[in-house]
Write a protein that holds these residues in place. Structure first.
Motif, mmCIF file in Angstrom:
data_model
loop_
_atom_site.group_PDB
_atom_site.id
_atom_site.type_symbol
_atom_site.label_atom_id
_atom_site.label_comp_id
_atom_site.label_asym_id
_atom_site.label_seq_id
_atom_site.Cartn_x
_atom_site.Cartn_y
_atom_site.Cartn_z
ATOM 1 N N ARG A 71 9.677 2.544 3.594
ATOM 2 C CA ARG A 71 8.807 3.694 3.828
ATOM 3 C C ARG A 71 7.444 3.199 4.267
ATOM 4 O O ARG A 71 7.013 2.128 3.891
ATOM 5 N N SER A 72 6.774 4.032 5.004
ATOM 6 C CA SER A 72 5.427 3.666 5.435
ATOM 7 C C SER A 72 4.456 3.854 4.272
ATOM 8 O O SER A 72 4.780 4.470 3.257
ATOM 9 N N GLU A 73 3.261 3.332 4.434
ATOM 10 C CA GLU A 73 2.245 3.467 3.374
ATOM 11 C C GLU A 73 1.922 4.929 3.123
ATOM 12 O O GLU A 73 1.749 5.357 1.991
ATOM 13 N N ASP A 78 2.389 9.694 -0.457
ATOM 14 C CA ASP A 78 2.896 11.046 -0.700
ATOM 15 C C ASP A 78 3.794 11.066 -1.932
ATOM 16 O O ASP A 78 3.769 12.010 -2.711
ATOM 17 N N GLN A 79 4.566 10.006 -2.121
ATOM 18 C CA GLN A 79 5.439 9.901 -3.288
ATOM 19 C C GLN A 79 4.611 9.834 -4.573
ATOM 20 O O GLN A 79 4.935 10.472 -5.566
ATOM 21 N N LEU A 83 4.523 12.497 -7.647
ATOM 22 C CA LEU A 83 4.704 12.071 -9.034
ATOM 23 C C LEU A 83 3.591 12.646 -9.918
ATOM 24 O O LEU A 83 3.853 13.164 -10.997
ATOM 25 N N MET A 84 2.361 12.596 -9.445
ATOM 26 C CA MET A 84 1.243 13.126 -10.239
ATOM 27 C C MET A 84 1.316 14.647 -10.350
ATOM 28 O O MET A 84 0.913 15.212 -11.361
ATOM 29 N N GLN A 85 1.846 15.309 -9.326
ATOM 30 C CA GLN A 85 1.996 16.755 -9.380
ATOM 31 C C GLN A 85 3.095 17.164 -10.365
ATOM 32 O O GLN A 85 2.939 18.118 -11.111
ATOM 33 N N GLU A 86 4.212 16.433 -10.361
ATOM 34 C CA GLU A 86 5.335 16.768 -11.234
ATOM 35 C C GLU A 86 5.073 16.416 -12.694
ATOM 36 O O GLU A 86 5.612 17.037 -13.592
ATOM 37 N N HIS A 87 4.260 15.388 -12.927
ATOM 38 C CA HIS A 87 3.965 14.926 -14.286
ATOM 39 C C HIS A 87 2.444 14.846 -14.469
ATOM 40 O O HIS A 87 1.872 13.758 -14.502
#
Length: 161
Positions: A71-73, A78-79, A83-87
């Motif tokens: 994946r690009s930077e 975005d990942q 992650l911060m949005q979900e947790h």
């Protein structure tokens, strides 16, 4: 007669005191037993919690590692954002060699409710563990180079040019 009453009183007093001492000793032994059982239960509960947290952190780390392959930077960031949005209350430690790459995540990082620290990969082990402890304690720490300046995506620069 008076001497007999006094000796009976003395003997009964001695017996009562002896009985109280024996009862006190038995109560102490029972409390020591109870305390050791409680201590063992608390240790087991602490180990269970610690193991659960380690498993959760391993799963999240593995998820991020697998999702970052090829994946690009920008996609990796975005990942992290997802992650911060979900947790939102998850305590996060980001171990990186280049913390400036996280500048684009500053808005999401500043809104994150859990602990968040950034640790350089070259840090000695005791400093790294200190950063992990800070995150677990809910501390928000980013390096100085991340706190200054503005970082824009290269795609944005192409659009603006």
């Amino acid at each position: 007669m008076v001497l007999l009453k006094e000796s009976v009183l003395i003997i009964s007093s001695v017996l009562v005191v002896w009985w109280l001492l024996v009862s006190h000793h038995q109560a102490q032994q029972a409390l020591v037993w109870w305390y050791s059982k409680q201590w063992m239960r608390m240790c087991e509960k602490g180990e269970t919690i610690r193991n659960g947290l380690l498993q959760e952190s391993f799963i999240i780390r593995r998820h991020l590692e697998l999702s970052s392959v090829n994946r690009s930077e920008s996609q990796q960031q975005d990942q992290y954002y997802l992650l911060m949005q979900e947790h939102p209350t998850l305590n996060i430690v980001v171990q990186t060699a280049e913390s400036r790459a996280l500048k684009r995540l500053k808005p999401a990082i500043s809104l994150h409710e859990g602990g968040f620290t950034v640790a350089d990969k070259s840090l000695p082990m005791n400093e790294m563990l200190n950063k992990v402890k800070w995150a677990l304690d809910g501390v928000f720490y980013t390096p100085l180079e991340m706190r200054s300046g503005l970082e824009v995506k290269p795609e944005w620069l192409e659009v603006l040019s």
